[in-house]
Design a protein around this motif. Structure first.
Motif, PDB file in Angstrom:
ATOM      1  N   LEU A  31     -45.664 -18.242 -25.206  1.00  0.00           N
ATOM      2  CA  LEU A  31     -47.062 -18.047 -24.825  1.00  0.00           C
ATOM      3  C   LEU A  31     -48.015 -18.560 -25.897  1.00  0.00           C
ATOM      4  O   LEU A  31     -49.059 -19.156 -25.582  1.00  0.00           O
ATOM      5  N   GLU A  32     -47.668 -18.348 -27.170  1.00  0.00           N
ATOM      6  CA  GLU A  32     -48.538 -18.832 -28.238  1.00  0.00           C
ATOM      7  C   GLU A  32     -48.561 -20.350 -28.289  1.00  0.00           C
ATOM      8  O   GLU A  32     -49.608 -20.954 -28.578  1.00  0.00           O
ATOM      9  N   LEU A  33     -47.439 -20.988 -27.996  1.00  0.00           N
ATOM     10  CA  LEU A  33     -47.414 -22.447 -27.936  1.00  0.00           C
ATOM     11  C   LEU A  33     -48.302 -22.976 -26.813  1.00  0.00           C
ATOM     12  O   LEU A  33     -48.806 -24.103 -26.880  1.00  0.00           O
ATOM     13  N   ASP A  34     -48.500 -22.154 -25.798  1.00  0.00           N
ATOM     14  CA  ASP A  34     -49.358 -22.544 -24.675  1.00  0.00           C
ATOM     15  C   ASP A  34     -50.816 -22.149 -24.919  1.00  0.00           C
ATOM     16  O   ASP A  34     -51.648 -22.284 -24.021  1.00  0.00           O
ATOM     17  N   GLY A  35     -51.100 -21.641 -26.118  1.00  0.00           N
ATOM     18  CA  GLY A  35     -52.485 -21.380 -26.505  1.00  0.00           C
ATOM     19  C   GLY A  35     -52.980 -19.959 -26.348  1.00  0.00           C
ATOM     20  O   GLY A  35     -54.162 -19.679 -26.561  1.00  0.00           O
ATOM     21  N   TYR A  36     -52.085 -19.010 -25.996  1.00  0.00           N
ATOM     22  CA  TYR A  36     -52.510 -17.629 -25.800  1.00  0.00           C
ATOM     23  C   TYR A  36     -52.386 -16.821 -27.093  1.00  0.00           C
ATOM     24  O   TYR A  36     -51.563 -17.138 -27.962  1.00  0.00           O
ATOM     25  N   LEU A  37     -53.186 -15.774 -27.199  1.00  0.00           N
ATOM     26  CA  LEU A  37     -53.043 -14.783 -28.260  1.00  0.00           C
ATOM     27  C   LEU A  37     -52.140 -13.681 -27.720  1.00  0.00           C
ATOM     28  O   LEU A  37     -52.374 -13.194 -26.612  1.00  0.00           O
ATOM     29  N   VAL A  38     -51.140 -13.287 -28.495  1.00  0.00           N
ATOM     30  CA  VAL A  38     -50.103 -12.404 -27.955  1.00  0.00           C
ATOM     31  C   VAL A  38     -49.847 -11.217 -28.880  1.00  0.00           C
ATOM     32  O   VAL A  38     -49.688 -11.385 -30.091  1.00  0.00           O
ATOM     33  N   ASP A  39     -49.798 -10.022 -28.296  1.00  0.00           N
ATOM     34  CA  ASP A  39     -49.340  -8.817 -28.985  1.00  0.00           C
ATOM     35  C   ASP A  39     -48.067  -8.345 -28.296  1.00  0.00           C
ATOM     36  O   ASP A  39     -47.905  -8.522 -27.081  1.00  0.00           O
ATOM     37  N   VAL A  40     -47.162  -7.737 -29.070  1.00  0.00           N
ATOM     38  CA  VAL A  40     -45.872  -7.303 -28.535  1.00  0.00           C
ATOM     39  C   VAL A  40     -45.645  -5.823 -28.816  1.00  0.00           C
ATOM     40  O   VAL A  40     -45.910  -5.341 -29.917  1.00  0.00           O
ATOM     41  N   CYS A  41     -45.159  -5.100 -27.805  1.00  0.00           N
ATOM     42  CA  CYS A  41     -44.713  -3.719 -27.964  1.00  0.00           C
ATOM     43  C   CYS A  41     -43.278  -3.630 -27.458  1.00  0.00           C
ATOM     44  O   CYS A  41     -42.882  -4.383 -26.561  1.00  0.00           O
TER      45      CYS A  41
END
Length: 225
Positions: free
Chosen positions: A20-30
Motif C-alpha cells: 500500500l505504501e508503494l502505491d502512495g498510501y499512508l498506512v498504520d498497522v494493528c
C-alpha cells in the motif's frame, strides 16, 4: 489517504503495508481486534483492511462495534475462510467488500481504490482545486495560474488534507494523527514547521488562498478576496 490494516499475521501485515505504501498510501498497522477497533474509532482513516480471525476481538465483532458507533469508513474484510456463511456474516456486519486469502496484489489495490471512491471527498483522482490553486496528485506539484512549485511528500499530504477539508478547521491533533499516525513521536512543533513551509510556498505562488490560524482550535484553508 490513510489506511488502517488490522492483521495478526506479522509477515502478511508487513507485506500489505509495503504494498500500500508503494502505491502512495499512508498506512498504520494493528495486530489485534481491540487495538484495531480503538484506532478505527478515531475516524482518521479513509479505508480499513480488517482480518476476520484476530486475537482479543474477532473482525466481525470489531466491525459491528465500529458500525454501531456511527462510523461509515469503508471496510475491506480479509479472511482465509471462503465459506458463503462467513461472507454473508461479514457483509451483514457492515463490510463493504470481502476478499478471500490468498489474493492477487492488483486485486487488493483495485478494491482499495474502489472503496476510496465511495468517500465523497476522495473521488477526484489526479487533481484537486481550491480558489486559484491546483494540486496535481501524480506530480506532487502545486499550481497557481502559470506559476508552480514542487512539494515534499509531507507538504503534499498536509495540503491535500486541507484541500479535501476546505474551510473546515483541522486541529493539531487531527493533523498529527492523519499525517504521522499513532506510532509516531511527532509533536505539535512538527505541524507548525510544515504549516510554515506551506505558507511560504503559497506566498511564493502569490496565491489568494491562505492557511489561517484559528485560535485555540487549529488551522483552515481560506480564500482572500
Amino acid at each position: 489517504m490513510r489506511i488502517l490494516v488490522v492483521e495478526d499475521e506479522a509477515r502478511l501485515a508487513s507485506t500489505l503495508q509495503d504494498l500500500l505504501e508503494l502505491d502512495g498510501y499512508l498506512v498504520d498497522v494493528c495486530h489485534d481486534g481491540e487495538s484495531g477497533l480503538d484506532n478505527a474509532l478515531s475516524g482518521i482513516y479513509d479505508v480499513i483492511l480488517l482480518d476476520v480471525m484476530l486475537p482479543k476481538l474477532d473482525g466481525f465483532s470489531a466491525l459491528r462495534r465500529l458500525r454501531q458507533s456511527g462510523s461509515t469508513t469503508p471496510v475491506l474484510m480479509l479472511t482465509a475462510r471462503s465459506d458463503v456463511t462467513d461472507r454473508v456474516t461479514g457483509l451483514d456486519s457492515g463490510a463493504d467488500y470481502y476478499l478471500t486469502k490468498p489474493f492477487e496484489p492488483r486485486e487488493l489495490l483495485a478494491c482499495v481504490r474502489a472503496l476510496a471512491r465511495r468517500q465523497p471527498t476522495l473521488r477526484s483522482t489526479d487533481l484537486l482545486e481550491y480558489g486559484d490553486l491546483r494540486l496535481e496528485r501524480n506530480a506532487f506539484t502545486l499550481f497557481c495560474g502559470e506559476r508552480s512549485v514542487r512539494l515534499s511528500r509531507k507538504e503534499f499530504d498536509m495540503l491535500e488534507l486541507f484541500m479535501l477539508n476546505r474551510e473546515r478547521v483541522l486541529s493539531k491533533e487531527t493533523l498529527l494523527l492523519k499525517l504521522w499516525g499513532y506510532e509516531s513521536d511527532a509533536e505539535d512543533n512538527n505541524v507548525e514547521v510544515y504549516i510554515s513551509f506551506l505558507r511560504k510556498k503559497l506566498e511564493h505562488l502569490r496565491s489568494r488562498v491562505k492557511i489561517k490560524t484559528i485560535r485555540l482550535a487549529g488551522y483552515c484553508l481560506q480564500q482572500n478576496g
